[in-house]
Design a protein around this motif. Structure first.
Motif, PDB file in Angstrom:
ATOM      1  N   SER A  90      -9.474  -9.639  -3.638  1.00  0.00           N
ATOM      2  CA  SER A  90     -10.051  -8.053  -2.960  1.00  0.00           C
ATOM      3  C   SER A  90     -11.229  -8.097  -3.813  1.00  0.00           C
ATOM      4  O   SER A  90     -10.825  -8.455  -5.167  1.00  0.00           O
ATOM      5  CB  SER A  90      -9.311  -7.195  -2.497  1.00  0.00           C
ATOM      6  OG  SER A  90      -8.832  -6.675  -3.102  1.00  0.00           O
ATOM      7  N   VAL A  92     -10.411  -5.212  -5.370  1.00  0.00           N
ATOM      8  CA  VAL A  92      -9.423  -4.768  -6.855  1.00  0.00           C
ATOM      9  C   VAL A  92      -8.668  -6.493  -7.908  1.00  0.00           C
ATOM     10  O   VAL A  92      -9.017  -6.084  -9.129  1.00  0.00           O
ATOM     11  CB  VAL A  92      -8.471  -3.822  -5.955  1.00  0.00           C
ATOM     12  CG1 VAL A  92      -7.097  -3.064  -7.405  1.00  0.00           C
ATOM     13  CG2 VAL A  92      -8.673  -3.295  -5.134  1.00  0.00           C
ATOM     14  N   LYS A 345       2.127  -9.712   5.129  1.00  0.00           N
ATOM     15  CA  LYS A 345       1.244  -8.672   4.996  1.00  0.00           C
ATOM     16  C   LYS A 345       0.136  -7.573   6.090  1.00  0.00           C
ATOM     17  O   LYS A 345      -0.282  -6.826   5.840  1.00  0.00           O
ATOM     18  CB  LYS A 345       0.829  -9.026   3.839  1.00  0.00           C
ATOM     19  CG  LYS A 345       1.423  -8.713   2.303  1.00  0.00           C
ATOM     20  CD  LYS A 345       1.948  -7.339   1.468  1.00  0.00           C
ATOM     21  CE  LYS A 345       2.822  -7.306   0.932  1.00  0.00           C
ATOM     22  NZ  LYS A 345       1.585  -8.747  -0.277  1.00  0.00           N
ATOM     23  N   HIS A 347      -2.341  -5.565   8.132  1.00  0.00           N
ATOM     24  CA  HIS A 347      -2.163  -4.020   8.112  1.00  0.00           C
ATOM     25  C   HIS A 347      -1.503  -3.670   7.110  1.00  0.00           C
ATOM     26  O   HIS A 347      -1.641  -2.372   7.023  1.00  0.00           O
ATOM     27  CB  HIS A 347      -1.183  -3.929   9.662  1.00  0.00           C
ATOM     28  CG  HIS A 347      -1.852  -4.062  10.977  1.00  0.00           C
ATOM     29  ND1 HIS A 347      -1.266  -5.400  11.437  1.00  0.00           N
ATOM     30  CD2 HIS A 347      -3.132  -4.409  11.194  1.00  0.00           C
ATOM     31  CE1 HIS A 347      -1.523  -5.479  12.359  1.00  0.00           C
ATOM     32  NE2 HIS A 347      -2.794  -5.070  12.270  1.00  0.00           N
ATOM     33  N   LEU A 348      -0.687  -4.200   5.764  1.00  0.00           N
ATOM     34  CA  LEU A 348      -0.113  -3.058   5.076  1.00  0.00           C
ATOM     35  C   LEU A 348      -0.542  -3.258   3.299  1.00  0.00           C
ATOM     36  O   LEU A 348      -0.930  -2.745   3.275  1.00  0.00           O
ATOM     37  CB  LEU A 348       1.408  -3.834   4.822  1.00  0.00           C
ATOM     38  CG  LEU A 348       1.841  -3.434   5.850  1.00  0.00           C
ATOM     39  CD1 LEU A 348       3.385  -4.040   5.609  1.00  0.00           C
ATOM     40  CD2 LEU A 348       1.984  -2.067   5.676  1.00  0.00           C
ATOM     41  N   GLY A 349      -1.488  -4.637   3.350  1.00  0.00           N
ATOM     42  CA  GLY A 349      -1.996  -5.283   2.264  1.00  0.00           C
ATOM     43  C   GLY A 349      -2.713  -6.816   2.250  1.00  0.00           C
ATOM     44  O   GLY A 349      -2.647  -7.266   2.869  1.00  0.00           O
ATOM     45  N   LEU A 350      -2.559  -7.151   0.576  1.00  0.00           N
ATOM     46  CA  LEU A 350      -3.776  -8.074   0.786  1.00  0.00           C
ATOM     47  C   LEU A 350      -2.582  -9.802   0.434  1.00  0.00           C
ATOM     48  O   LEU A 350      -1.324  -9.173  -0.461  1.00  0.00           O
ATOM     49  CB  LEU A 350      -4.224  -8.591  -0.531  1.00  0.00           C
ATOM     50  CG  LEU A 350      -5.887  -9.668  -0.454  1.00  0.00           C
ATOM     51  CD1 LEU A 350      -6.809  -9.552   0.430  1.00  0.00           C
ATOM     52  CD2 LEU A 350      -6.452  -9.549  -1.898  1.00  0.00           C
TER      53      LEU A 350
ATOM     54  N   HIS B 412       3.522  -1.871   1.995  1.00  0.00           N
ATOM     55  CA  HIS B 412       2.124  -1.538   1.699  1.00  0.00           C
ATOM     56  C   HIS B 412       2.177  -0.596   0.282  1.00  0.00           C
ATOM     57  O   HIS B 412       0.803  -0.915  -0.178  1.00  0.00           O
ATOM     58  CB  HIS B 412       2.135  -0.490   2.336  1.00  0.00           C
ATOM     59  CG  HIS B 412       1.115   1.156   2.507  1.00  0.00           C
ATOM     60  ND1 HIS B 412       1.733   2.258   1.291  1.00  0.00           N
ATOM     61  CD2 HIS B 412      -0.088   0.666   3.045  1.00  0.00           C
ATOM     62  CE1 HIS B 412       0.215   2.492   1.242  1.00  0.00           C
ATOM     63  NE2 HIS B 412      -0.738   2.208   2.219  1.00  0.00           N
ATOM     64  N   GLU B 414       3.265  -1.840  -1.998  1.00  0.00           N
ATOM     65  CA  GLU B 414       3.069  -2.806  -3.512  1.00  0.00           C
ATOM     66  C   GLU B 414       2.019  -2.524  -4.292  1.00  0.00           C
ATOM     67  O   GLU B 414       1.811  -2.820  -5.583  1.00  0.00           O
ATOM     68  CB  GLU B 414       3.593  -4.121  -2.642  1.00  0.00           C
ATOM     69  CG  GLU B 414       4.541  -4.561  -2.929  1.00  0.00           C
ATOM     70  CD  GLU B 414       5.086  -5.769  -2.069  1.00  0.00           C
ATOM     71  OE1 GLU B 414       4.447  -6.807  -2.336  1.00  0.00           O
ATOM     72  OE2 GLU B 414       6.354  -6.603  -1.891  1.00  0.00           O
ATOM     73  N   THR B 415       1.099  -2.645  -3.352  1.00  0.00           N
ATOM     74  CA  THR B 415      -0.420  -2.034  -4.793  1.00  0.00           C
ATOM     75  C   THR B 415      -1.328  -0.792  -4.282  1.00  0.00           C
ATOM     76  O   THR B 415      -1.583  -0.529  -5.227  1.00  0.00           O
ATOM     77  CB  THR B 415      -1.630  -3.269  -3.586  1.00  0.00           C
ATOM     78  OG1 THR B 415      -1.195  -3.364  -2.198  1.00  0.00           O
ATOM     79  CG2 THR B 415      -0.984  -4.536  -4.100  1.00  0.00           C
ATOM     80  N   SER B 428      -5.071  -2.369   0.943  1.00  0.00           N
ATOM     81  CA  SER B 428      -5.555  -2.890  -0.359  1.00  0.00           C
ATOM     82  C   SER B 428      -5.833  -4.537   0.797  1.00  0.00           C
ATOM     83  O   SER B 428      -6.331  -5.171  -0.406  1.00  0.00           O
ATOM     84  CB  SER B 428      -3.957  -2.944  -0.877  1.00  0.00           C
ATOM     85  OG  SER B 428      -3.512  -4.234  -0.820  1.00  0.00           O
TER      86      SER B 428
END
Lengths: 464, 464
Positions: A90, A92, A345, A347-350, B412, B414-415, B428
């Protein structure tokens, strides 16, 4: 399937009179390419069948002429069901090495294709590295790169879109998601949805159209996209920009309006010998999956269906590899050919490395279970072999045959770590006294001895 | 559903003229018990419907008169699909506290029933502690205790079997697995199977019958078992001792021969007003699940079907919570009423706390997805609420509504750990620039402003 990178073959033998064109072009003209032969071999299928299917658009071999490390694979109902793993960084976190790790892990555990969905860092460099390293087809969504080149979405121009598509095609991308079917007139149809538009590409194009009050540039310039695709043999993955993002929005007017357009675009691609697959949802209640697959197959004349899950419930963030593997198994059983993984992960993060592993294994389960259920060739052989090893208490063989030998071994060894237990007639789940298979074997041995004794006594009687 | 232990009600009001008998007894005589009222309330159903279903044997309320901490729950097609979690120690590790931890965790994450499958330690004490602590119905397999009381399986006597069944019934066990349908004459039918007999109880009885050349004592003394069950209102869970242990053995003659016997035993139980459910496989290819459920429903006249998974492939040890949740969703969709969880440790070792969590969540997913797919009442409401929270970027609400809030929040965070990100219009996974829902909301805001501007200019024009 494609994870032995040592025997990469050199294909690219598709030049007839100096002009390189698509697999479909040759298939229609009764030429069996090296790629078709290779796919036929690994799928244990007649090359002529592969050729016929490609000519009809029912099977694709995504293989860009510039992806030299590729071991070709086929997607379609006449071959085994395949799975895709999304990787990519991403904005980031940007780290090429980490993405190559994800690629290698995904391929090791059985991803048949990968998509590089990177949105940050030096996109061209990351993509180049992934294509170079990947033995499996690499897919992208060019509009992600387009967005990084403009300040605001409305600044996107049709020229920029086409330039990026050509740039990526030249680099060797095997298939590209293009959301050509999100038409301006369909946008009001999402108004009453709970989650609106959940496709990134779809939402980008929708915002562009809304601000410009103009038609989707990917639709307007579809012929030019086809030209590029034909030139490098890029397979078009016709994206479902209006796919549902939750159960409530599933199978609605917006979704099916776009599907009708994808049906038209499929025909237009085939006329230009461009390979095509169709992307599908997303989120669907279990009872709507069969209908969705059948509808796609009908409208798009059996162009391979590439589904994202679908998730069969929205209430399990953190476990969407499971909610979606349930839907993916059903979709594969009813005729989907490529299953795009979803990681825990979602819907929540990479996703990170462990998420990639969890996602790939869940989807290998889905693809395999669907192959078995649709009676695909000898797909059940591996189950039978593992079950035999299980009954024979050959633990090492059992681990070997499993989708994730490391994990299976680790879980077993948590309680019974010694090598001696690798032939033990029990595990810690039941212990020796309660192991049903151990008891069954004891019964069988007893019956065998009894038979022998009876036979012996008969023989003895006979000699008297 | 039953996890708020603060409002445990006192039931046990079922004594008519000093004689305590079963829910089915009263249902047939048009009495609506307190348990029926309670179940009707939590299921948002008419108590009269619950009574009718129980009278017909289509719904059960496993509620031993001596299980005083129980909050009754119903199992059947007219109510929501339920899940069972197996707990219990093995001969190696025996620790009551640890089992109570498992119980609490299972109930916390949504197990509707638990089975104590302990095979080691002080079995009576462990069972007593579990029954005392459990707000959900507790099931057992009495033959496991019987085996611990003898040196060799062939030493088991019918008297010992009945004694242990009565002892456990008296303790307050709500339902018991009894493998009464494994008949002597069916044993030759498993001869060509890959994994033989995989039910522990089934294999124990098979070995006993083989050595004694006698009929199954649980079948021979079925009437006595019914008497005990009727006395304490123990629900009989008619075990499938000959269930398939791998795909290759699925739907074979042995399995269905036993099912026919279970059909007869169901009728005999109902004649004595004993509540019954039927246990089912195990391992089944996806395409055989619907047929298996329909067959059970037909042969056993819609007695609730209690399935173990089924696993839809054998090749994923370490991930059998997933392989089996796929099958369980299908089974629930087609009419199974109770889904017995499988943990990731299945086939490899005894499940620990984290395995219990993974198993329960996978099965909550299966049960819920099946309820949604069969259109059960307002089961989709929770999906819709979570999806709305998702679109509104109300992260806290999203976690709250999810099956495992801790895990969703952890992934969620974690990042994006800061509280400020709990209203952020991205996570993220995509970042702000690529979040489709963020972009959709931007489009909606743009359209809204445009409409307002247009309206304002119209009004302005009107006043001129």
């Amino acid at each position: 399937m494609n994870n032995d990178s040592s025997d990469v073959k050199t294909f690219l033998k598709r030049s007839f009179s100096g002009k390189t064109i698509s697999q479909m072009y040759y298939a229609k003209r009764n030429h069996i390419t090296e790629e078709m032969k290779y796919v036929a071999e690994i799928e244990n299928e007649d090359p002529e069948v592969i050729r016929q299917e490609i000519a009809l658009g029912k099977l694709i071999i995504p293989s860009n002429i510039n992806h030299t490390s590729l071991k070709p694979m086929g997607v379609g109902k006449k071959v085994s069901i395949k799975i895709n793993a999304n990787i990519g960084n991403s904005a980031v976190t940007s780290d090429i090495d980490n993405e190559l790790h994800k690629l290698n892990l995904a391929v090791k555990f059985g991803a048949d294709t990968v998509m590089d969905l990177s949105t940050g860092g030096d996109l061209n460099k990351i993509r180049e590295a992934i294509i170079k390293a990947s033995p499996v087809p690499v897919g992208t969504v060019p509009i992600y790169q387009v967005v990084t080149e403009v300040k605001k979405i409305e600044d996107i121009t049709p020229e920029l879109l086409l330039d990026i598509i050509e740039l990526q095609a030249k680099q060797g991308v095997d298939y590209m998601t293009v959301h050509c079917g999100v038409l301006y007139e369909y946008l009001p149809l999402v108004k009453n949805r709970i989650t609106g538009i959940v496709s990134r590409g779809g939402s980008i194009l929708a915002l562009w159209m809304t601000k410009h009050k103009k038609q989707n540039p990917l639709y307007e310039h579809y012929d030019k996209i086809l030209e590029i695709a034909r030139k490098y043999d890029v397979t078009l993955s016709l994206g479902d920009g209006l796919r549902p993002g939750c159960l409530a929005d599933a199978s609605d007017e917006a979704q099916f309006a776009e599907l009708e357009t994808l049906g038209e675009l499929t025909q237009r691609a085939w006329e230009k010998d461009v390979q095509v697959m169709i992307e599908g949802p997303g989120h669907l209640p279990l009872d709507q999956i069969e209908m969705n697959v059948k509808k796609e197959q009908e409208i798009c004349k059996e162009a391979p269906f590439y589904v994202l899950g679908p998730l069969v419930t929205d209430i399990a963030p953190g476990y969407d590899h499971i909610t979606s593997a349930i839907g993916a198994t059903m979709a594969g059983f009813h005729g989907a050919s490529l299953l795009c993984y979803v990681t825990p992960k979602e819907h929540l993060g990479l996703p990170e490395l462990e998420d990639v592993r969890q996602g790939v294994i869940a989807y290998r389960i889905a693809a395999h279970a669907a192959d078995v259920a649709r009676g695909y060739k000898n797909s059940r052989d591996r189950d039978d072999k593992l079950s035999k090893a299980r009954f024979e208490f050959d633990w090492d063989r059992q681990f070997e045959l499993s989708l994730d030998p490391e994990t299976a071994r680790r879980m077993h060894d948590e309680t019974l770590p010694h090598q001696a237990h690798k032939q033990a007639e029990f595990c810690s789940m039941c212990g020796p006294k309660f192991c049903s298979m151990h008891i069954t074997r004891e019964m069988n041995r007893f019956l065998e001895k009894q038979e022998q004794d009876e036979l012996a006594s008969k023989l003895e009687f006979g000699t008297k």
